[in-house]
Design an enzyme around this catalytic site. Structure first.
Site, PDB file in Angstrom:
ATOM      1  N   ARG A  40      39.456  31.615  32.989  1.00  0.00           N
ATOM      2  CA  ARG A  40      38.011  31.416  33.138  1.00  0.00           C
ATOM      3  C   ARG A  40      37.311  30.994  31.848  1.00  0.00           C
ATOM      4  NH1 ARG A  40      40.129  31.850  37.411  1.00  0.00           N
ATOM      5  NH2 ARG A  40      39.327  32.951  39.209  1.00  0.00           N
ATOM      6  N   SER A  89      32.408  34.499  42.736  1.00  0.00           N
ATOM      7  CA  SER A  89      32.684  35.683  41.912  1.00  0.00           C
ATOM      8  C   SER A  89      31.750  35.703  40.713  1.00  0.00           C
ATOM      9  CB  SER A  89      34.128  35.673  41.432  1.00  0.00           C
ATOM     10  OG  SER A  89      35.014  35.782  42.517  1.00  0.00           O
ATOM     11  N   GLU A 159      31.275  35.549  34.988  1.00  0.00           N
ATOM     12  CA  GLU A 159      32.004  34.311  35.239  1.00  0.00           C
ATOM     13  C   GLU A 159      31.014  33.192  35.516  1.00  0.00           C
ATOM     14  OE1 GLU A 159      35.162  32.803  38.619  1.00  0.00           O
ATOM     15  OE2 GLU A 159      35.349  34.820  37.833  1.00  0.00           O
TER      16      GLU A 159
END
Length: 173
Positions: A40, A89, A159
């Site tokens: 990420r 997410s 995120e």
């Protein structure tokens, strides 16, 4: 940010990307090796916006790929709040754990601030209802992060990229 799911990530397929630097308006080509892709994360400057990507995929059976996609879609329908407005997410998974598990463990499921709430279906999703504001989402993210760090000592890292100034709601990373 090297998005990924179900055992794969963008780093597995990128050959190169083109970015436009907002500070100068220039276009640059970055090869995979220069991107610094990890879980990420991409080592791109803050003013870089990806505008093009060259990807490489392995050939495969159409029937096999369609079956794999159908399986992933069924899993997502069962486990994620796809029917509610959300941005996917919210937090990266900390090493060896799941952000959703941590949020759920601190009573996050169903927690609401204004028109934003933590999904009952998956605790790593913020869903929004009528009248929800970015400040509601920011305050909710801050509250959940505070609860998790207080109970587990784990600082959840967003995120999602939050554009704007969220320091007044405590949601700055």
């Amino acid at each position: 940010m090297n998005a990924g799911a179900h055992g794969g990530q963008m780093a597995d397929h990128i050959v190169e990307i083109d970015v436009v630097r907002l500070s100068s308006g220039t276009r640059e080509t970055w090869p995979l090796e220069a991107l610094g892709l990890t879980y990420r994360h991409a080592a791109l400057p803050d003013d870089a916006v990806v505008v093009d990507a060259t990807l490489r995929f392995a050939p495969g059976s159409v029937a096999h790929l369609e079956a794999e996609i159908a399986e992933i879609r069924a899993w997502r329908r069962e486990h994620q709040p796809l029917g509610d407005p959300n941005c996917g997410s919210v937090f990266t998974n900390p090493p060896g754990d799941s952000a959703g598990r941590l949020v759920e463990a601190v009573g996050g499921s169903g927690l609401a601030v204004g028109g934003a709430r933590i999904s009952d279906r998956h605790a790593n999703f913020v869903v929004t209802g009528p009248g929800a504001t970015a400040a509601d989402v920011g305050r909710l993210i801050h509250e959940v992060r505070t609860r998790v760090v207080d109970r587990f000592g784990v600082r959840l890292r967003p995120e999602v990229v939050m554009l704007g100034d969220f320091t007044d709601v405590g949601a700055a990373p």
